[in-house]
Design an enzyme around this catalytic site. Structure first.
Site: not given
Ligand code: GTP
Ligand code: SPV
Ligand code: MN
Length: 601
Positions: A86, A216-218, A225, A245, A267, A269, A273, A294, A383, A385
């Site tokens: 983004r 790109y995606g987002g 978004k 979010h 994002s 964070c 997961n 998300d 990044n 995806r």
């Molecule tokens: P967006 O799609 O950008 O909104 O991100 P998201 O908040 O869904 O993040 P996601 O779950 O994809 O995690 C992003 C990164 O954080 C990845 O590299 C994960 O491996 C790492 N991560 C997620 N959960 C944990 C955790 O509990 N501990 C640690 N150390 N890393 C984590």
């Molecule tokens: C974020 O950045 O919070 C995402 C990925 O979920 S994107 O759709 O590219 O913004």
């Molecule tokens: Mn997001």
């Protein structure tokens, strides 16, 4: 890269199902007159259409077909190397006045912006196909559901939108014939994919979006978004609901007691997961299910907050995803998935840093260059995806299609903080919780272009996504709290606190269940905590830490500690942030800051 992809010629019966709503037809004609495409492809979301478009995308090198045996019906897309995340600096909220966009958004004047973008769009689709993508955000029968149309010259966008949204016929049915119906007008063109001509512009008053210069995606899946958060948050305030979010997950005890929680982390964070968490074996019989990973749209019913996931798929971070960290995500992306900017192995498999097993001896990296384990560059972009339909998720919540949504017991804020923030704490009440959300911060990630690892304030994880004045957004949160007779409790978590030598103190991922369990127990009034200056913090004995061998007693103490020096710094950070917003912060939140200062002194 697909900027040169020429027009496609669909066989009869494909791409020719024109919608009948006159307002939509007029708008499509006017955009076609401006952009001058060779032809118009009317999407209906059917299987035949999808098969045809994947075939064309392969033929035109927009997508690379992956090994059918290893990853059935899955593809790789490489975006332009200058176009991988983004672009917040090129994202605009175009309200009639600058005040409406507020201090956290880039603002430009609507009429001038239309003019500038229309100049760029003039003839931009010559020799190419313009796709008309009808879609809905939200379950087909939800009162919250919104209709959108995206016009695009990218096949990647069309194929991704079919995964990420409920696309095609269902949207035309929801829209109906009325020329006064509410629907979002989205226009996207790749142009020449140059950062110089890259703008993501939102016109909240017109329910319109124009995105140019990115593939790109987002930036280009306008449902996500742009509509579900930026325009969505604007509509939500006007209409009395919330667009956030946030992931939404369900958690069920062995006795069948079920709660839902929503969590806002910035994002990359940890939302995806957390939403797919598998409880450690110690929690036999507990089940976590995903409603969304998300975005949450929430409304009040019977004094409670109810949430739907407006999306139909996940656009998730690939690096770090493995059978060890997130088995449910791995299973979800084993088939019917579009990967963007991962590496390609010699046998047509997808590969990325952090995947299970040894790295391949040779691969082609995300830019299309040869790669070996000795290479200095990353094989997959940080990044990179996946786009995968939510039905692939083995733990999809059974209520994900319920139009009324699921009742939310707790709201969780969180960020990536090496220090200061304890593993978890609870707000004293709603207003204090809004303060915690409004002042939350996180170290920046690769999800947006710019420096990585810098602590920045990211209120409610909405800094890049709030489509109007952030002061009014805070006010809207406070107002919603007043209308909730049975509000969710509010928490803050931090999986990312580090030891002085830079190691994560908390194992995270599945082990986050231990924190989630405490949160649920708190909302049932059955877990202890100590009252601290910053809120209720669990003592080690308040958490179920059985069979958690990797965390020592001292580490646990650090994870749960509230360090007075760090918090005085944090408080100063809150003050600086509020000051930077130039007087829009509601008095209630300023008062919350004063109270925190008193408690800390
Ligand atoms: P967006 O799609 O950008 O909104 O991100 P998201 O908040 O869904 O993040 P996601 O779950 O994809 O995690 C992003 C990164 O954080 C990845 O590299 C994960 O491996 C790492 N991560 C997620 N959960 C944990 C955790 O509990 N501990 C640690 N150390 N890393 C984590
Ligand atoms: C974020 O950045 O919070 C995402 C990925 O979920 S994107 O759709 O590219 O913004
Ligand atoms: Mn997001």
């Amino acid at each position: 890269m697909e900027k040169l992809a020429p027009a496609i010629a669909p066989p009869p019966g494909i791409g020719d199902r024109r919608p009948s709503n006159k307002a939509v037809l007029d708008w499509v004609q006017s955009v076609a007159q401006l952009t001058q495409p060779e032809n118009i492809f009317w999407c209906d979301g059917s299987e035949q259409e999808n098969d045809f478009l994947f075939g064309e995308a392969g033929r035109l090198n927009v997508l690379i077909k992956l090994n059918e045996r290893k990853l059935p019906r899955s593809y790789l897309h490489r975006s332009n190397a200058n176009d991988v995340a983004r672009v917040e600096q090129f994202t605009f909220i175009c309200t009639p006045t600058k005040e409406e966009a507020g201090p956290t958004n880039n603002w430009t004047e609507p009429a001038e912006t239309y003019q500038k973008l229309h100049r760029l769009l003039k003839g931009a689709m010559r020799g190419r196909t313009m796709f008309v993508v009808p879609y809905i955000m939200g379950p087909a029968d939800s009162p919250l559901t919104k209709v959108g149309f995206e016009l695009t010259d990218s096949i990647y966008v069309v194929l991704s939108m079919r995964i990420m949204t409920r696309m095609g016929k269902v949207a035309l049915e929801r829209l109906g014939e009325s020329t006064r119906a509410e629907w979002n007008r989205g226009v996207h063109s790749l142009l020449d994919v140059s950062p110089e001509r890259r703008f993501i512009a939102h016109f909240p008053q017109d329910n319109a979006i124009i995105s140019v210069g990115s593939g790109y995606g987002g930036n280009v899946l306008l449902s996500k978004k742009c509509l579900a958060l930026r325009i969505g948050s604007y509509l939500a305030r006007k209409q009395g609901w919330m667009a956030e979010h946030m992931l939404i997950l369900g958690i069920e005890s062995p006795q069948g007691q079920k709660h839902y929680v929503a969590a806002a982390f910035p994002s990359a964070c940890g939302k995806t997961n957390f939403a797919m968490l598998i409880p450690p074996s110690h929690f036999a019989g507990w089940k976590v299910t995903t409603v969304g990973d998300d975005i949450a749209w929430m409304q009040i019913r019977d004094g409670r907050l109810w949430a739907v996931n407006p999306e139909n798929g996940y656009f998730g971070v690939v690096p770090g995803t493995s059978y060890k960290s997130n088995p449910n995500a791995m299973r979800s992306i084993e088939h019917d998935t579009i990967y963007t900017n991962v590496a390609l192995t010699d046998d047509g498999d997808a590969w990325w840093e952090g995947k299970d097993g040894a790295p391949p001896a040779h691969a082609v990296d995300w830019r299309g260059n040869d790669w070996t384990p000795a290479s200095k560059e990353k094989a997959a972009h940080p990044n990179s995806r996946f786009a995968t339909p939510m039905r692939n998720n083995p733990v999809l919540d059974p209520h994900v299609e319920d139009g009324d949504g699921v009742p939310i017991s707790a709201i969780i804020f969180g960020g990536r903080r090496s220090d200061t923030m304890p593993l978890v704490f609870q707000a004293f009440d709603w207003e204090h919780g809004v303060y915690i959300g409004a002042t939350m911060a996180s170290e920046t990630t690769a999800a947006a272009t710019g420096a990585v690892g810098r602590v920045r304030r990211d209120p409610m994880a909405m800094l890049p996504f709030c489509g109007y004045n952030i002061g009014n957004y805070f006010r809207h949160w406070l107002e919603m709290g007043k209308r909730l007779t049975n509000p969710p409790l509010i928490f803050h978590v931090n999986w990312f606190r580090k030891s002085p030598n830079g190691q994560f103190l908390w194992p995270g991922f599945g082990e986050n269940m231990r924190v989630l369990k405490w949160i649920i127990d708190r909302s049932e009034n059955s877990a202890g905590a100590s009252e601290s200056a910053i809120g209720y913090v669990p003592r080690a004995r308040d958490l179920d830490l059985n069979e958690l061998p990797s965390v020592s007693t001292e580490q646990m103490a650090t994870l749960l500690s509230v360090n007075a020096d760090e918090w005085r710094n944090e408080l100063a950070g809150h003050g600086k942030f509020f000051d930077s917003l130039g007087g829009v912060v509601p008095g209630e939140l300023q008062k919350q800051r004063e109270k925190l200062a008193e408690r800390l002194s």
